[in-house]
Motif scaffolding. Structure first.
Motif, PDB file in Angstrom:
ATOM      1  N   ALA A  59      -6.054  -5.263 -13.853  1.00  0.00           N
ATOM      2  CA  ALA A  59      -5.839  -4.600 -12.570  1.00  0.00           C
ATOM      3  C   ALA A  59      -5.343  -3.165 -12.752  1.00  0.00           C
ATOM      4  N   VAL A 117       0.512  -1.657  -8.406  1.00  0.00           N
ATOM      5  CA  VAL A 117      -0.264  -2.860  -8.724  1.00  0.00           C
ATOM      6  C   VAL A 117       0.537  -3.809  -9.602  1.00  0.00           C
ATOM      7  N   VAL A 125      -7.401   0.012 -11.204  1.00  0.00           N
ATOM      8  CA  VAL A 125      -6.840   0.973 -10.257  1.00  0.00           C
ATOM      9  C   VAL A 125      -6.760   2.367 -10.876  1.00  0.00           C
ATOM     10  N   VAL A 167      -3.875   3.744  -1.743  1.00  0.00           N
ATOM     11  CA  VAL A 167      -4.080   2.605  -2.649  1.00  0.00           C
ATOM     12  C   VAL A 167      -3.438   1.386  -2.011  1.00  0.00           C
ATOM     13  N   SER A 168      -4.152   0.274  -2.018  1.00  0.00           N
ATOM     14  CA  SER A 168      -3.556  -0.964  -1.528  1.00  0.00           C
ATOM     15  C   SER A 168      -3.973  -2.115  -2.424  1.00  0.00           C
ATOM     16  N   ILE A 169      -3.124  -3.127  -2.448  1.00  0.00           N
ATOM     17  CA  ILE A 169      -3.421  -4.358  -3.164  1.00  0.00           C
ATOM     18  C   ILE A 169      -3.034  -5.499  -2.235  1.00  0.00           C
ATOM     19  N   ARG A 217     -13.392  -1.128  -3.120  1.00  0.00           N
ATOM     20  CA  ARG A 217     -12.616  -2.349  -3.334  1.00  0.00           C
ATOM     21  C   ARG A 217     -13.057  -3.036  -4.609  1.00  0.00           C
ATOM     22  N   ILE A 230      -7.967  -4.863  -4.804  1.00  0.00           N
ATOM     23  CA  ILE A 230      -7.441  -3.503  -4.935  1.00  0.00           C
ATOM     24  C   ILE A 230      -8.370  -2.586  -4.159  1.00  0.00           C
ATOM     25  N   SER A 255       0.839  -1.194   0.000  1.00  0.00           N
ATOM     26  CA  SER A 255       0.000   0.000   0.000  1.00  0.00           C
ATOM     27  C   SER A 255       0.874   1.243   0.000  1.00  0.00           C
TER      28      SER A 255
END
Length: 128
Positions: A38, A22, A42, A60-62, A119, A72, A5
């Protein structure tokens, strides 16, 4: 669960940074087959935050909840919730969530007392 993230300023160049994050995560996890989908998901989610949140920062996190599934998440401190729209054929914008809806296996918005988290989940094909 494994994940990556980052928090960035809510500005246009953050979209590229989010794609890079990502891509790097998917490559590390050996899920390169999800990269195009992806990256587009994103991009659309971060673009919405940059254009509509009116806030200074976006996170932002994956994560990898399962071996063949990535999640995501894009969060900001805006209480404005995204909504699917049906733009007219001449509109130059307004299709981002339609793309997310078409590309993600599932997506959702979660309201928080400080803002929202959007998400999107993507599943790898069996041969990925």
């Amino acid at each position: 669960m494994p994940g990556y993230s980052a928090t960035w300023r809510c500005e246009p160049r953050t979209v590229g940074r989010a794609r890079d994050l990502v891509r790097a995560a998917l490559h590390t996890w050996g899920l390169d087959g999800l990269t195009d989908r992806a990256a587009l998901v994103v991009s659309e989610l971060v673009t919405n935050s940059v254009q509509h949140s009116g806030r200074r920062m976006v996170r932002v996190s994956i994560t990898l909840p399962e071996r063949d599934q990535v999640r995501i998440s894009v969060s900001d401190k805006s209480s404005g919730l995204p909504a699917l729209q049906a733009p007219d054929g001449q509109a130059e914008s307004g299709r981002g969530l339609l793309l997310v809806d078409a590309l993600a296996d599932r997506w959702e918005t979660e309201e928080r007392n400080w803002g929202k988290v959007i998400r999107a989940e993507l599943h790898a094909a069996p041969d990925s």
